[in-house]
Design an enzyme around this catalytic site. Sequence first.
Site, mmCIF file in Angstrom:
data_model
loop_
_atom_site.group_PDB
_atom_site.id
_atom_site.type_symbol
_atom_site.label_atom_id
_atom_site.label_comp_id
_atom_site.label_asym_id
_atom_site.label_seq_id
_atom_site.Cartn_x
_atom_site.Cartn_y
_atom_site.Cartn_z
ATOM 1 N N LYS A 82 -13.220 -5.766 2.337
ATOM 2 C CA LYS A 82 -12.276 -5.040 1.478
ATOM 3 C C LYS A 82 -12.914 -3.753 0.955
ATOM 4 C CE LYS A 82 -9.059 -5.920 -2.256
ATOM 5 N NZ LYS A 82 -8.821 -6.626 -3.494
ATOM 6 N N SER A 135 -6.981 1.462 13.500
ATOM 7 C CA SER A 135 -5.545 1.209 13.408
ATOM 8 C C SER A 135 -5.069 0.348 14.561
ATOM 9 C CB SER A 135 -4.758 2.515 13.405
ATOM 10 O OG SER A 135 -3.371 2.231 13.328
ATOM 11 N N LYS A 189 -7.557 8.656 9.060
ATOM 12 C CA LYS A 189 -6.867 7.352 9.045
ATOM 13 C C LYS A 189 -5.891 7.285 7.868
ATOM 14 C CE LYS A 189 -5.973 2.983 9.999
ATOM 15 N NZ LYS A 189 -5.511 2.306 8.835
ATOM 16 N N HIS A 192 -2.905 9.261 8.851
ATOM 17 C CA HIS A 192 -2.202 8.430 9.840
ATOM 18 C C HIS A 192 -1.308 7.423 9.114
ATOM 19 C CE1 HIS A 192 -2.030 4.433 11.715
ATOM 20 N NE2 HIS A 192 -2.004 5.009 12.894
ATOM 21 N N ASN A 193 -1.848 6.772 8.085
ATOM 22 C CA ASN A 193 -1.075 5.777 7.337
ATOM 23 C C ASN A 193 0.066 6.427 6.560
ATOM 24 O OD1 ASN A 193 -3.078 4.096 8.313
ATOM 25 N ND2 ASN A 193 -3.368 3.022 6.384
ATOM 26 N N GLU A 196 2.724 6.993 8.933
ATOM 27 C CA GLU A 196 3.305 5.654 9.186
ATOM 28 C C GLU A 196 4.323 5.301 8.096
ATOM 29 O OE1 GLU A 196 1.355 1.332 8.592
ATOM 30 O OE2 GLU A 196 0.237 2.611 9.979
#
Length: 495
Positions: A82, A135, A189, A192-193, A196
């Site tokens: 995490k 991902s 990333k 990217h999210n 998304e």
Amino acid sequence: MDASVALSRIGLAGLAVMGQNLALNIADKGFPISVYNRTAAKVDETLDRAAAEGGLPLSGHYSPRDFVLSIKPPRSVIILVKAGAPVDQTIAALSDHMSPGDCIIDGGNEWYENTERRIAEASERGLLYLGMGVSGGEEGARNGPSLMPGGSFQAYENVKEILHKVAAQVDDGPCVTYIGEGGSGNFVKMVHNGIEYGDMQLISEAYDVLKNVGGLSNEELAAIFDEWNRGELESFLIEITADIFKVKDEHGDGELVDKILDKTGMKGTGKWTVQQAAELSVAAPTIAASLDCRYLSGLKDERESASKVLKEAGLKDDVGLVRSGIDKKRLIDDVRQALYASKICSYAQGMNLLRAKSILKDWNLNFGELARIWKGGCIIRAVFLDRIKKAYQRNPNLASLVVDPEFAREMVQRQAAWRRVVGLAISAGISTPGMCASLSYFDTYRRARLPANLVQAQRDLFGAHTYERIDRPGSFHTEWTKLARQTGAGVGSLN
């Protein structure tokens, strides 16, 4: 026999499902791997899976020391725990046993500045560090994810052979590339999210309009999304949406999708994206709208109460009225075009955010290459990413996808359908914040002159912020109120 023969090529610490799957993927590609987890049961579980999935070359270890020493120097260790404090704790436990030249690779969704701090801390101990976006979810981790490693180039070179085999494979190579220095891999990333988030919101709006304005059943929606997935919208998210509409509810009649509570969860990367856009003065309204919708979805009780109060206040439901005059076939095609045009705007916003950060941090990001590695393995994988790749190959300094000649032509061809869908939704009282945000972005960006002149005049009036003129250089300030009073005396009012 040399003792080093028995040593693993790489190590992975953190054996939740993503960690297990990535470790098994690496072993499956022929690279002996050592694994470690604080709880021994997870190590045993991973060993059992390695045996069951074909006797894969994976060895389990139960202490940080044994784990680190089982890896061949210069060691490379992937951490999948995490984000935040657990990463620091894991690094502390492992780095005590690591040697200069060894490398730590954090594969979690980490805030990029934490990665930059850890790069500096690792380098004080002679260690190399990569922050690597991963991902594709659990399935991608096992069968081929999209990988976005940033940080030490030497660290990347040490594991390049492994990453190239483990990543998703598309027609123009593996879905991995060295992103850049510092926290660039994590930042890419994160964006990217954010893209998304926008994609998922736009798809949900297409569903809402087709279901509530078009009156389409889940069976019809499944067929439509299946058809869309054979055309320009072909993508992982469209494909899984079609599948979702087909699943029956095992506890009752109808489809499961209709029984799901309309509250959307989130883990933070979308919020970070919008915060960064604001920080860098980059407009990202589609991504921001998707985040706002997740917040509003969480107010379920308030929304149910508001629905009742406003109905009692006389608000009528106009959906039925709008639906009565609908040409279903045309609506379906219009929504397809609106979804595609809106997606282009959302991706344009994400790419512009990446460009602004790349310039600020001197990361020298390659946008065509980013689009290429997102073509496979990841959640936003889509056929049209190949066209985005080609747009940036044509012009690496492209100001926006909206002005790439090919995308510009497509936007113009689709804008009439796009406006019809948004107008129809507004008249039916169906909210389409993502599509509206994309359309407003398009309309604002394409206008040579905006009403910002009035806003700047207001700022100058109450705060003496000055303004520039279109007809002469320099900064100007006007005593607006004084001049208005002088000239206002002789001005009549409109009847």
